[in-house]
Design a protein around this motif. Structure first.
Motif, PDB file in Angstrom:
ATOM      1  N   HIS A 194      16.330  18.127  75.729  1.00 13.97           N
ATOM      2  CA  HIS A 194      17.394  17.922  74.736  1.00 13.97           C
ATOM      3  C   HIS A 194      16.855  17.812  73.318  1.00 13.97           C
ATOM      4  O   HIS A 194      15.696  17.461  73.095  1.00 13.97           O
ATOM      5  N   GLY A 195      17.742  18.138  72.378  1.00 21.67           N
ATOM      6  CA  GLY A 195      17.450  17.926  70.969  1.00 21.67           C
ATOM      7  C   GLY A 195      18.025  16.598  70.514  1.00 21.67           C
ATOM      8  O   GLY A 195      18.180  15.675  71.301  1.00 21.67           O
ATOM      9  N   GLY A 196      18.362  16.529  69.216  1.00 17.63           N
ATOM     10  CA  GLY A 196      18.922  15.287  68.689  1.00 17.63           C
ATOM     11  C   GLY A 196      18.877  15.217  67.180  1.00 17.63           C
ATOM     12  O   GLY A 196      18.950  14.124  66.606  1.00 17.63           O
ATOM     13  N   GLY A 197      18.769  16.382  66.530  1.00 18.07           N
ATOM     14  CA  GLY A 197      18.683  16.420  65.071  1.00 18.07           C
ATOM     15  C   GLY A 197      19.820  15.701  64.358  1.00 18.07           C
ATOM     16  O   GLY A 197      19.578  14.865  63.477  1.00 18.07           O
ATOM     17  N   PRO A 198      21.087  15.995  64.710  1.00 18.17           N
ATOM     18  CA  PRO A 198      22.200  15.322  64.029  1.00 18.17           C
ATOM     19  C   PRO A 198      22.178  13.800  64.213  1.00 18.17           C
ATOM     20  O   PRO A 198      22.492  13.053  63.291  1.00 18.17           O
ATOM     21  N   GLN A 199      21.809  13.355  65.405  1.00 19.72           N
ATOM     22  CA  GLN A 199      21.761  11.919  65.670  1.00 19.72           C
ATOM     23  C   GLN A 199      20.649  11.252  64.849  1.00 19.72           C
ATOM     24  O   GLN A 199      20.837  10.141  64.327  1.00 19.72           O
ATOM     25  N   ILE A 200      19.509  11.942  64.731  1.00 25.83           N
ATOM     26  CA  ILE A 200      18.409  11.408  63.910  1.00 25.83           C
ATOM     27  C   ILE A 200      18.848  11.334  62.451  1.00 25.83           C
ATOM     28  O   ILE A 200      18.639  10.320  61.772  1.00 25.83           O
ATOM     29  N   GLY A 201      19.468  12.419  61.974  1.00 27.30           N
ATOM     30  CA  GLY A 201      19.930  12.463  60.587  1.00 27.30           C
ATOM     31  C   GLY A 201      20.923  11.353  60.274  1.00 27.30           C
ATOM     32  O   GLY A 201      20.845  10.705  59.223  1.00 27.30           O
ATOM     33  N   ALA A 202      21.850  11.100  61.207  1.00 32.39           N
ATOM     34  CA  ALA A 202      22.864  10.062  61.004  1.00 32.39           C
ATOM     35  C   ALA A 202      22.232   8.680  60.935  1.00 32.39           C
ATOM     36  O   ALA A 202      22.617   7.838  60.111  1.00 32.39           O
ATOM     37  N   PHE A 203      21.246   8.444  61.781  1.00 32.26           N
ATOM     38  CA  PHE A 203      20.586   7.130  61.792  1.00 32.26           C
ATOM     39  C   PHE A 203      19.761   6.922  60.523  1.00 32.26           C
ATOM     40  O   PHE A 203      19.764   5.822  59.943  1.00 32.26           O
TER      41      PHE A 203
END
Length: 296
Positions: free
Chosen positions: A65-74
């Motif tokens: 899995h990825g998670g770029g948007p979640q990292i950016g939001a945090f």
């Protein structure tokens, strides 16, 4: 009689899946899970059910899995802005701590929880677990004027895969588990690297000699010069489209990843629109599939 007819139709639909179940029974399918499918609640729910269904009919799904948007939001919540170079997030030590916390501690566990909720046996893994993903620093280069050397750009703790512990993945698969892998890696000195999820998925697929690699994305697939979906392409066609500038932007690294895994022994690679409900089942259980199929 109406009920009988309805149930007969359901039975017919199930039987239509039989050739595909037979074809891919006990085969390993690596799925790169990312994009809109990871943030839309209905799509997240359906993805988890689809993965469990694949396992129960005899396939061996492995999820990266990825998670770029979640990292950016945090990061935004913490008031920390990210800089990007050639699509890579510049990752200092503080950012890497946050990346690892979000990818491994939050996103990974959420996916594992959803799969297990639907009856699967998912196990979450980071690159450090069992030395799953060995990595080294990834240095970008920028082309300069003619006869001038290219400029090397250090984007921090961004890595590239050097080795995958395939024994760990295959052991889990053999015991009936669904590995869910976060795209982090461990360096020679024990340092943690942030790695592009497509690259990790490709490296995993090649290392375990998967039958298929499926990359979920937020577009239909590869589009030709007229903007029409390309259903199937071989390596030669893909390389020509890259040279002509038809394949560009975010699609370029995905196609390059697919070509690399095909050269590494994976039979087929697919770029699929993860915004569609049951996208991976549509790919697995139909002749034409969806998105773009790439073969050598």
């Amino acid at each position: 009689m109406e009920d009988v007819k309805k149930y007969t139709e359901r039975a017919d639909i199930l039987l239509e899946a039989l050739p595909y179940i037979r074809r891919f029974y006990n085969k390993t399918i690596v799925i790169k899970y990312g994009g809109h499918a990871m943030v839309d609640n209905e799509l997240k729910y359906n993805f988890a059910r689809d993965v469990v269904m694949m396992k129960y009919v005899g396939f061996n799904p492995v999820v990266v899995h990825g998670g770029g948007p979640q990292i950016g939001a945090f990061l935004k919540k913490l008031g920390k802005e990210s800089a990007f170079v050639q699509g890579m997030r510049v990752t200092d030590e503080e950012t890497m701590d946050i990346v690892e916390m979000v990818l491994v501690g939050k996103v990974n566990k959420e996916i594992v929880g959803l799969i297990n909720h639907h009856g699967g046996k998912a196990v979450g893994l980071s690159g450090k677990d069992g030395n799953l993903t060995r990595a080294e620093k990834y240095l970008l280069s920028t082309e300069k004027a003619k006869d001038a050397p290219s400029e090397i750009i250090d984007v921090g703790l961004v890595g590239k895969v050097t080795a995958i512990n395939s024994d760990l993945i295959l052991s889990l698969v053999k015991d009936g588990f669904i590995p869910v892998i976060a795209p982090t890696g461990v360096g020679p000195q024990g340092e943690t690297y942030n790695i592009n999820a497509d690259l990790v998925a490709g490296a995993v697929a090649a290392a375990i000699q998967a039958e298929k690699l499926i990359l979920l994305t937020d577009v239909e697939g590869v589009l030709d010069e007229k903007g029409m979906l390309v259903n199937t392409m071989n390596g030669e066609t893909a390389r020509k489209m890259i040279e002509q500038g038809v394949i560009k932007g975010g699609m370029f690294p995905k196609v390059k990843c697919c070509l690399k895994v095909l050269r590494g022994g994976v039979n087929k690679a697919h770029i699929v629109d993860g915004r569609l409900k049951h996208a991976i089942l549509l790919e697995m259980f139909t002749d034409t599939g969806i998105g773009t199929e790439i073969v050598l």
